[in-house]
Design an enzyme around this catalytic site. Structure first.
Site, short mmCIF file in Angstrom:
data_model
loop_
_atom_site.label_atom_id
_atom_site.label_comp_id
_atom_site.label_asym_id
_atom_site.label_seq_id
_atom_site.Cartn_x
_atom_site.Cartn_y
_atom_site.Cartn_z
CB SER A 56 5.54 -2.40 6.94
OG SER A 56 5.88 -3.31 7.97
N GLY B 57 -5.10 -12.61 2.28
CA GLY B 57 -5.69 -12.12 1.04
C GLY B 57 -5.34 -10.66 0.86
CB VAL B 58 -5.05 -8.54 -1.96
CG1 VAL B 58 -4.80 -7.07 -2.28
CG2 VAL B 58 -3.78 -9.36 -2.15
CE1 TYR C 204 4.90 4.69 18.16
CE2 TYR C 204 6.61 6.13 19.01
CZ TYR C 204 6.00 5.49 17.95
OH TYR C 204 6.48 5.65 16.68
N GLY D 225 -1.94 -9.06 4.88
CA GLY D 225 -1.68 -9.60 3.55
C GLY D 225 -1.41 -11.08 3.50
CB ALA D 226 -0.67 -13.58 6.04
N GLY E 228 0.84 -1.20 0.00
CA GLY E 228 0.00 0.00 0.00
C GLY E 228 0.87 1.24 0.00
#
Lengths: 530, 530
Positions: B134, B263-264, B448, B260-261, B130
């Site tokens: 990542s 499907g898209v 964080y 994404g593992a 996308g």
């Protein structure tokens, strides 16, 4: 106390219909008194238990003794099916062909694990049993061969309460009032009050994605759940380490709604809240269902969101079903009744109430007074008792429900009403169809239908094609096959349509991973791979 | 515009560190200028593409022409890995051994389906791409053999907007600012503003369970999603027919976070809201992280809930990282800075602001003024640029994050700080460790961490054991391995610990059902079955 074996709730609370209602049913719908009285519990013969020999011994060992494996007729009858209208009609005729072969009562998570391992080994199917309140055939396994009901009532403890995180870990067999009492003692509430509240269990709420009448304010049960422990034939699954996470899919949401087909939920950690300082329930009247729906949508989208928000359509308002405790008394109401309830800190309730009034008036709402709201609140758990009275009086009555996005709600409403009316009229029993919205979201709402008609000669067979027509209409109109009753066996084929072939493939894959022997609630939820 | 191939964002916005900051890094952490300058894009040699012959022809056919299958060096380099610090350090040395063999650009759902079917047939792995942002190795497949990056940028339309239901259906390749602009034109906003906002895509938000800086007010991305369409090698999966349902598990929550593992994602229907009438961001100071945390918890549990709610610990406040646009200017601040922002209708913002002040004061909060709030808002997307400047100046800097229930937050905070400090100190590069809370829930919050130190001789190898120590500390303290960055390949082993053997079994079963050839993002998220 045990629930009525052939109806709802506490047998002592059963009450005949008021005379005016009986007259109305006769005149309007042609309802006639029943020819044959229901059978008595003692007169029912259950088929012989098939749980014998080595399997029975092994299961007995798994739960620590014979006291926790029951095969007497009464125990088996009390665990036969659930509480849908067809379930009640069948059991009232003494039909218990699918009674479980035994009722097994584990006391701990590892006893559940041991029972599941044992049952997988011996090929005995297992039906997890909480409050026994399923209305979708969730307790009626199919093609199961011999099977046991796994009654979780002994697992009824509050395990921990974390006042800092405001979470509580509960055992699954706690009935809702027990759980609420334990939390109330420490100043907290779950805020989960479905119509089945008095009898349903915490584990059942999670397994079936229950939604309470105060869902607008407190959220659905699946939104309250933070952690789950699940016993499966393959071992223990524990999910939920934080309120929210980006660590992969949310596996909690795979367990929630799994209806006993993936495993047995043995603990549930939920969000709890301080007991509300005050509450106020009001009644409002709208000229039409459309106008009332617009008002509800506005509150759901722009706030202030009430704790309880319901809207009956014209038919339900006229019959007075929104106020079961005053049914049959006084003149019928026109328009559409809305119940708007607030709970919380006094100052906040006052503020939300005040702001909601402006929105409700803007949409043509007419303030009635607190009467209808309080009447609804008093009668909120009585509708299932009313069903028993209607069935006793010879009427057929059943409920079904769905949900959609707001823009799809009008079509869904008309489609389901038409399907019910057309098919029951064609069958010679024109119905009264009523509806309400009881759960709202920013993007959509639920629709809950109640249908009343005369009973056919074989009321179960009479209803079957009508139910199919309603389900078809829901799917065709883009609704979900259930907003809060669940799938069970009754909705399974439409559920398969809803999630499509790949959705079904996923469900089978997950079941195969957790329950390779296929012993868990066979035929419930997951379409069998034929 | 393309993002910088070796850093973050728009290359024109890169800026050197202010001199005082360089001095501080040298004096405090021993940071020294780099010996070797980074390589240039033109100097990098990519390995020859292994996508040739029949496979290449078939994929070209699936996407309607050679223009949509790129194998030039620059395209492949720009789709190599993501934007974690190790990713940037590696690519700056010219190391592109795991560049995709081709970049494939489908234009429609059925082209994605066709690509996946073709790739499954030819054994070509597929990495959905996308925004390419990542930071957890989500774009770095393992043991993949030949693979393509499936860049979704051509699928960048607003498909429908339903103003009644307040939902919008978006294509996955829309970058957040594009999506926001399309919605703004019609008076709506998504309200999703993660730090990656300027570059990340809608499909990526869904696949990775993104959480925006305004999550307190607008919710996490996974909470906004109502429907998803997913292309898989086995066909199309469509989930979501109503806002909420009791029809089985919520399969949307199985797609969300699937990275994404499975499907898209080819379309995402999300909740949208009217553009806020007004906004107000304020700064508050607390004497300690503990006191500030208590104030945040109170707001999360009892309200009023701000739209943005963040709290920096003492170290982050001192360094001024909460206000990147004023970094290096003026005296450092004491205590802990909180940013409290409200967006919405004017009258409602005024009311929530007023009520929040009482709660913040009650917990010892000191009102600063609008300065720090507005400064934070201006600089909200600049931290990744700052990282580039720090790397250029010879520092090592990386972030990591987790979440827990409130009662576990203090232990989690101490454990991770200790793990980072101890392991980097042992490696000869004592770090500065900073932390903030940026996402709150009634039951818990996220933490964080930002860590800055001198670079080791081999900074990627230097960091690896430190990252492992931090991950171990997170899991040991009961936190989740990621609150919003995701799992990817970097967190996969700890994710497996988090969900346990049965959780892993479920993930493998679902992947097996949707991607039997195992071509989708191999090694990402789902631990391989060794």
């Amino acid at each position: 106390m045990d629930m009525s074996w052939s109806g709802w709730g506490d047998p002592a609370r059963a009450a005949p219909l008021p005379e005016p209602v009986v007259g109305l049913l006769r005149d309007l719908l042609g309802v006639r008194p029943l020819d044959t009285p229901p059978v008595g519990l003692a007169d029912i013969t259950v088929p012989p238990s098939r749980l014998t020999g080595a399997a029975r011994n092994a299961i007995t060992l798994a739960v620590g003794g014979a006291a926790h494996v029951r095969t007497d007729a009464e125990s088996r009858i009390r665990h036969t099916r659930g509480k849908s209208t067809p379930d009640l009609l069948r059991i009232r005729t003494g039909e218990v062909s699918d009674a479980p072969d035994a009722v097994v009562l584990p006391g701990r998570h590892d006893e559940v694990l041991a029972v599941l391992r044992t049952c997988a080994e011996y090929g005995v199917a297992v039906v997890p049993f909480g409050g026994g309140t399923s209305v979708v055939g969730g307790l009626a396994p199919q093609h199961a061969g011999r099977f046991v009901a796994l009654d979780l009532r002994r697992m009824n403890r509050l395990i921990t309460l974390d006042p800092v995180s405001r979470t509580a870990t509960l055992q699954p067999g706690l009935r809702a009032p027990q759980a609420e009492a334990l939390l109330n003692e420490q100043g907290f509430t779950l805020g989960h009050f479905p119509q089945s509240y008095e009898w349903a269990s915490v584990g059942g709420f999670a397994a079936a994605r229950s939604s309470g009448q105060a869902s607008a304010g407190y959220g659905r049960f699946d939104e309250m759940v933070l952690c789950l422990t699940v016993a499966t034939p393959e071992g223990t699954l524990e999910v939920g380490r934080a309120p929210r996470s980006a660590a992969g899919p949310d596996l909690r949401q795979l367990v929630l709604g799994s209806e006993g087909a993936f495993g047995v939920i043995t603990s549930v950690t939920v969000r709890v809240r301080p007991l509300p300082e005050t509450r106020s329930y009001e009644g409002w009247r709208f000229a039409s269902f459309e106008a009332g729906t617009a008002a509800l949508r506005r509150l759901a989208q722009d706030g202030p969101l009430p704790t309880v928000l319901r809207l009956s359509d014209e038919a339900e308002t006229m019959v007075g079903l929104a106020k079961p405790d005053s049914l049959g008394s006084g003149p019928r109401s026109a328009g559409c009744l809305a119940i708007v309830g607030f709970e919380g800190p006094q100052i906040e309730v006052a503020d939300r109430l005040f702001r909601s009034h402006a929105t409700l008036r803007e949409h043509g709402g007419e303030f009635l007074d607190a009467g209808p709201g309080e009447s609804w609140a008093r009668g909120r758990y009585t509708a299932p008792y009313l069903r028993d009275s209607l069935l006793d009086a010879g009427a057929f009555v059943e409920t079904l429900e769905t949900a959609a996005f707001w823009s799809g709600v009008p079509t869904l409403y008309e489609s389901v009403r038409t399907a019910l009316t057309t098919s029951l009229t064609a069958a010679g029993t024109p119905p009264l169809v009523m509806c309400h919205i009881s759960h709202v979201y920013p993007a959509g709402a639920s629709l809950y239908f109640t249908v009343v008609s005369a009973q056919g000669a074989d009321p179960v067979a009479h209803w079957a094609p009508v139910k199919r027509a309603a389900n078809d209409a829901i799917i065709a109109a883009g609704g979900t096959i259930s907003h809060h009753h669940g799938v069970g066996t009754d909705h399974r084929d439409w559920y398969a349509e809803e999630i499509g072939p790949l959705g079904v493939k996923i469900m089978r894959a997950v079941k195969g991973a957790l329950d390779p022997a296929g012993i868990l609630n066979p035929g419930v939820l997951v379409p069998p791979d034929r």
